[in-house]
Design an enzyme around this catalytic site. Structure first.
Site, PDB file in Angstrom:
ATOM      1  N   GLU A 105      34.209  74.219  13.849  1.00 17.79           N
ATOM      2  CA  GLU A 105      33.885  73.520  15.092  1.00 17.79           C
ATOM      3  C   GLU A 105      32.524  73.934  15.639  1.00 17.79           C
ATOM      4  OE1 GLU A 105      37.386  74.254  17.518  1.00 17.79           O
ATOM      5  OE2 GLU A 105      38.330  72.461  16.714  1.00 17.79           O
TER       6      GLU A 105
ATOM      7  N   ASP B  25      46.680  71.429  14.339  1.00 17.97           N
ATOM      8  CA  ASP B  25      46.324  72.232  15.519  1.00 17.97           C
ATOM      9  C   ASP B  25      47.404  72.266  16.585  1.00 17.97           C
ATOM     10  OD1 ASP B  25      44.938  73.828  17.243  1.00 17.97           O
ATOM     11  OD2 ASP B  25      43.512  72.318  17.882  1.00 17.97           O
TER      12      ASP B  25
ATOM     13  N   GLU C 178      48.621  74.390  24.876  1.00 19.44           N
ATOM     14  CA  GLU C 178      47.517  73.424  24.897  1.00 19.44           C
ATOM     15  C   GLU C 178      47.992  71.981  24.729  1.00 19.44           C
ATOM     16  OE1 GLU C 178      44.512  74.352  22.066  1.00 19.44           O
ATOM     17  OE2 GLU C 178      43.389  72.499  22.400  1.00 19.44           O
TER      18      GLU C 178
END
Lengths: 644, 644
Positions: B260, B339, B367
């Protein structure tokens, strides 16, 4: 200077008519003197040497005749081999720029009698006190630096640009008033504002300020901003008295109230008329005016609710108030009922305020139309809007004839070229010319702008005009054709996001299914069409008579619907996107061919922008087409690539 | 204190066994002394008075026997009416907390011999130096304030919490190393870090730091961070020598490289092994370890590209490198291949590193699972992952047996209750217990946590356990069931956005059309299934044998597909969403019934969270269902409301 002069960078020309060698006549007013100064400088630049001043027997001259008249009109008439420019001080100023532009275009005796269509022709800047610009795509503010208003050499050249194309007003701060901008009202910046007002005034440009409706609380320490509360009224009266005394040239206030979370009279159960009139009374003794925005809608809408229609909101709110506003109030409505999309019908509110001053607002900042990274020449759109007959009366009642003022959200910033994209300056120029004369021809405007900006190389003029004149339709094709609108990335409003405004609190949903798309706004739907005069309502109401470019704004239509040329709606959508991208490629190629014919720096800057436009246009084409393909699983009839 | 003690707030209990009145035995090590102190304090709290210290003839006692052993295991055995706790210093610590917990649960003689499944059991904090927490939903950092690391009373109580449930490591700063966090390596904060390390060390918790792979450039002024460049290697060696000398308790580094946008060895044409080994050599003389993240994928993917599959990336990148890593390197892989979605298959990489230390990473910070505003009890998910047989060998090779370490992204912050949602503390506690014993029963963990936290009122325990144990499936139902994943708002990862990750550079598309949805990951598709051992690949490859809860992760399936119970896929999606919302309502009602039975403040805080959970769950239900309805125009068979 660290910025370009745009179309005012007069180029040297051979063979100007002999009268340009001598300037004569007397001017008295400030604007008259500015006119003379501009003529002197402009002719010197074009001729390569100074013109003589004062009358010279037996030689033709350019004679300035300043009339007592207070208006903005001028006349230019031939006197033998000479020319005479007549008008009040402001008239001389507009006439001087007009004459310079025509001479630059190669006309020898541009006779003309002209006055502007409306007394208020202005730019709205969404500049924040911190120097950022909301929806600004050309750098930072040149009105504000680090929290404070500033007056610089750029302020003056900005005023020149405005005057040169007919504009006479500037509201320098964002309608979303926050931070230090609150203090524009408190006296803290009177010195700076007076300086800016004087600088603008030299070019006949009036200073306007955006104010917060709740300033009596934010600045005045009052517990309320209720427009009927005597303390509030007194506070505004006193504040205006001090402010206008300190800044005599101040024209008035622009107000965004009860809109997208801004405070307003509704908080106190008062109407927009009560709110606006209270302010109008406060500025009235000083000759001030109130520009009251009509951009009022429910921005916390439940997406499940199919009754609420954002397009209806302004008319529903303001039409019933017609006639209740004081004479120095102007209701400011955006050109479309929603928000500066690439194609919207004209806001029906513009025809529903016969007893109220109305102000039409355009947007030069290309918030939804490519953000000054895509070429999108807007004067064609502006002209369409101005020309529309509202049909509330038998006689002609075009939008241009129905409004009393015009404004545009500015596309300027502190970028070297003022507008980010060099070609976006044509929008600023074009808005100015149309604000003076709504009958001006967008094609002619483009030609004029190109010659003034790049000189008269015909291959440049032709290429630039061809790029500009097709650019709006091209942008529309590869983004959201047929009035769909709103398929952009929420918040930033750049790039495709087909469902970005579905299931959202901001309204304007398309509610597309595998079979159909669009909000039905006819009488069986939200009834929005019925806000127009009967003749227009009838036109829009029926899928068969509704202008095709607005089909999906007004109606929910199955993809199998046959367009007038026999194609299905879906195929038309596919075709538009493929064609739009190809046209964008053509525009970029046309620009590439100008290498060596326009200044190298400009060439490179614009080429860079075209690169981004092509990248983005391809993304729009592929995302939107693929999205429809996924929805329907109906392939393109021509077998072009769609992505699963 | 301005924070809660969570499950360590020992409650008074009548009828503790008599041996708790007397503590005897001798301890020598720091951890042993901590154990004794905790027992003393814990028993005093439970008994209401201090226990006697030192052996008292003829009275049963709790005897501590500290062994020379360096390990973490302990044994608790009955000695007549007394109990004996045996172990090294660390073992005593874990045994002490174990005993206290069992006594609090009402057991008199909790005999046990136990040692942890893995030597590294840690929390990863995504705390930034400025005090913000990436994906933090419970306030600000308590490790960093205004750019600097701090050691406070909370640091110690944090270490207690970790030790009390079996955890022994903490990486205190974000893997996205930025700002002042770079200087954790430079010596600037050695004093603070030493203090933190000592504070954690008192409870057997090791300090880890996240470091930037390009630190030699950012801090060292080198022109490169190439792991094979001698200057770079020297820089790391020297830096580590100073750092470990200053902070002897430092355990090592966690590194996010080539991920990333983070720098990494790929920049220099080097492999992850070359990058990780270079760092491993630098820390090796000091007993340090390198935790190397495997979260590496193409995050600038073209959505048109159907060959690239984010799920494949980690295995494609790291499996070929198996065996090339030094002994003090641990490859850190998230539990799923993508993820931290509410449901993913186990990452195939976990079975593909037989010759490499691997570290399994979970996420406590929710998240994608409700952000500590929704209840989502995760130990059930963790246990499923740990139990999965990877089938690379004939003998048992569960995930738990294949890994050498475990970590979880922490859900803590400086909120009063540490975890934002009071019930989210159960996730932290549960992760700790599973990290010690991967066979621990999530239902039993929930019960234990509830009793320790709220006391032993059976109606509270029952309600809390029923809420926790169903919460993950409930969340899954009203959000993205059947392995769809990713229909959340991009960036924030909260709330529904069915096409949020379509047409995007981050990958993981569902490419839904009006007929089918999902990425085909079998051999005819991206081939992801073939990354598993043959027995698992075979299972996942076939729509008929693929576990239904993962159907849409592995396969592209038409909405008309019949699920095992005969419902269509589409109807199952509708049903799940309606049921999920109803279940959430049931959970909220169950909590409401606890008014007066749990502390008022906790009751109110949790009730507020449930309000938001219901609001959000309703939005999820309606948006997702309506979106599928629009795609298909197939109504719900039970006639429930869907929105066009």
């Amino acid at each position: 200077m660290d910025y370009s002069l745009l179309w005012l960078d007069w180029k040297h020309r051979e063979g100007l008519p002999p009268y340009t060698e001598t300037l004569c006549g007397e001017v008295k007013t400030g604007e008259g003197k500015t006119a003379l100064r501009e003529l002197t400088a402009g002719l010197q630049a074009m001729r390569g040497r100074a013109s003589a001043l004062g009358s010279q027997k037996e030689r033709p001259c350019l004679r300035l005749e300043e009339l007592e008249a207070d208006g903005e009109g001028f006349s230019l008439s031939r006197e033998g081999e000479g020319m005479c420019l007549r008008g009040g001080g402001k008239g001389l100023l507009y006439g001087a720029f007009y004459l310079l532009r025509r001479l630059a275009l190669g006309e020898d005796f541009p006779e003309k009698t002209s006055s502007p269509a409306w007394p208020i022709r202005m730019l709205d800047h969404w500049d924040n006190a911190d120097g950022s610009i909301e929806r600004g795509y050309s750098g930072r503010s040149f009105f504000f630096r680090e929290g404070e208003p500033v007056c610089t050499a750029r302020t003056r050249d900005y005023a020149r640009l405005l005057a040169s194309c007919g504009l006479n007003g500037s509201c320098i701060n964002n309608v979303n008033v926050k931070g230090n901008a609150l203090h524009l009202l408190s006296g803290r910046y009177n010195r700076e504002l007076r300086e800016i007002a004087a600088c603008l005034g030299e070019y006949g440009v009036a200073l306007w300020l955006s104010v917060s409706f709740s300033a009596p609380m934010e600045l005045g320490g009052l517990p309320t901003a209720d427009p009927l509360d005597e303390r509030v009224r007194t506070w505004w009266r006193d504040t205006c008295a001090s402010l206008f005394a300190a800044i005599p040239d101040l024209a008035g206030f622009l107000v965004k109230a009860d809109s997208e979370g801004r405070p307003g009279p509704h908080t106190y159960g008062r109407s927009h008329a009560q709110g606006a009139n209270m302010l109008a009374e406060a500025v009235e003794p000083h000759g001030g005016k109130i520009l009251w925005r009509c951009f009022v809608y429910n921005c916390t809408q439940d997406w499940r609710d199919t009754k609420t229609d954002r397009a209806r909101a302004q008319c529903d709110t303001f039409a019933p108030l017609d006639g209740q506003f004081r004479d120095n109030v102007y209701l400011q409505a955006k050109n479309g009922p929603v928000d500066f999309q690439i194609r919207e019908p004209v806001s029906p509110l513009l025809g529903r305020l016969p007893h109220t001053n109305s102000l039409l607002e355009f947007q030069l900042a290309q918030e939804y139309t490519g953000q000054q990274r895509h070429v999108c020449y807007l004067p064609t759109m502006f002209r369409e809007v101005l020309d529309l007959r509202l049909r509330h009366r038998e006689e002609r009642d075009t939008v241009a004839e129905s409004i009393r003022a015009v404004a545009a959200v500015s596309n300027t910033g502190d970028d070297y070229n003022w507008t980010g994209h060099d070609l976006a300056a044509a929008n600023l120029f074009g808005f100015g010319l149309l604000s003076w004369d709504p009958q001006a021809d967008p094609a002619e405007i483009a030609r004029e702008w190109s010659v003034l900006t790049f000189g008269d190389d015909p291959s440049v003029t032709e290429a630039v005009c061809s790029i500009l004149l097709g650019s709006r339709e091209t942008y529309e094709k590869y983004t959201v054709p047929l009035g769909i609108g709103w398929m952009c990335v929420p918040g930033v409003h750049y790039g495709p996001c087909p469902e970005g405004y579905e299931y959202d609190r901001w309204g304007t949903y398309h509610r597309a299914t595998c079979r159909a798309i669009g909000v039905e706004r006819g009488p069986e739907g939200t009834g929005y069409t019925e806000q127009y005069a009967p003749a227009l309502a009838e036109l829009y109401r029926d899928v068969e008579t509704c202008p095709e470019e607005l089909l999906l704004f007004f109606h929910r239509v199955p993809y199998s619907h046959r367009m007038k040329d026999g194609r299905t709606l879906l195929q038309r959508i596919y075709d538009d996107h493929f064609e739009g991208y190809e046209e964008a490629e053509g525009m970029a190629r046309a620009w590439d061919a100008l290498e060596g014919r326009v200044p190298e720096e400009v060439f490179r800057r614009v080429r860079e922008r075209f690169r981004e436009q092509l990248r983005s246009a391809k993304e729009w084409r592929d995302v939107i087409n693929s999205w429809f393909y996924r929805l329907t699983e109906i392939p393109d009839e021509k077998g072009r690539t769609l992505y699963l």
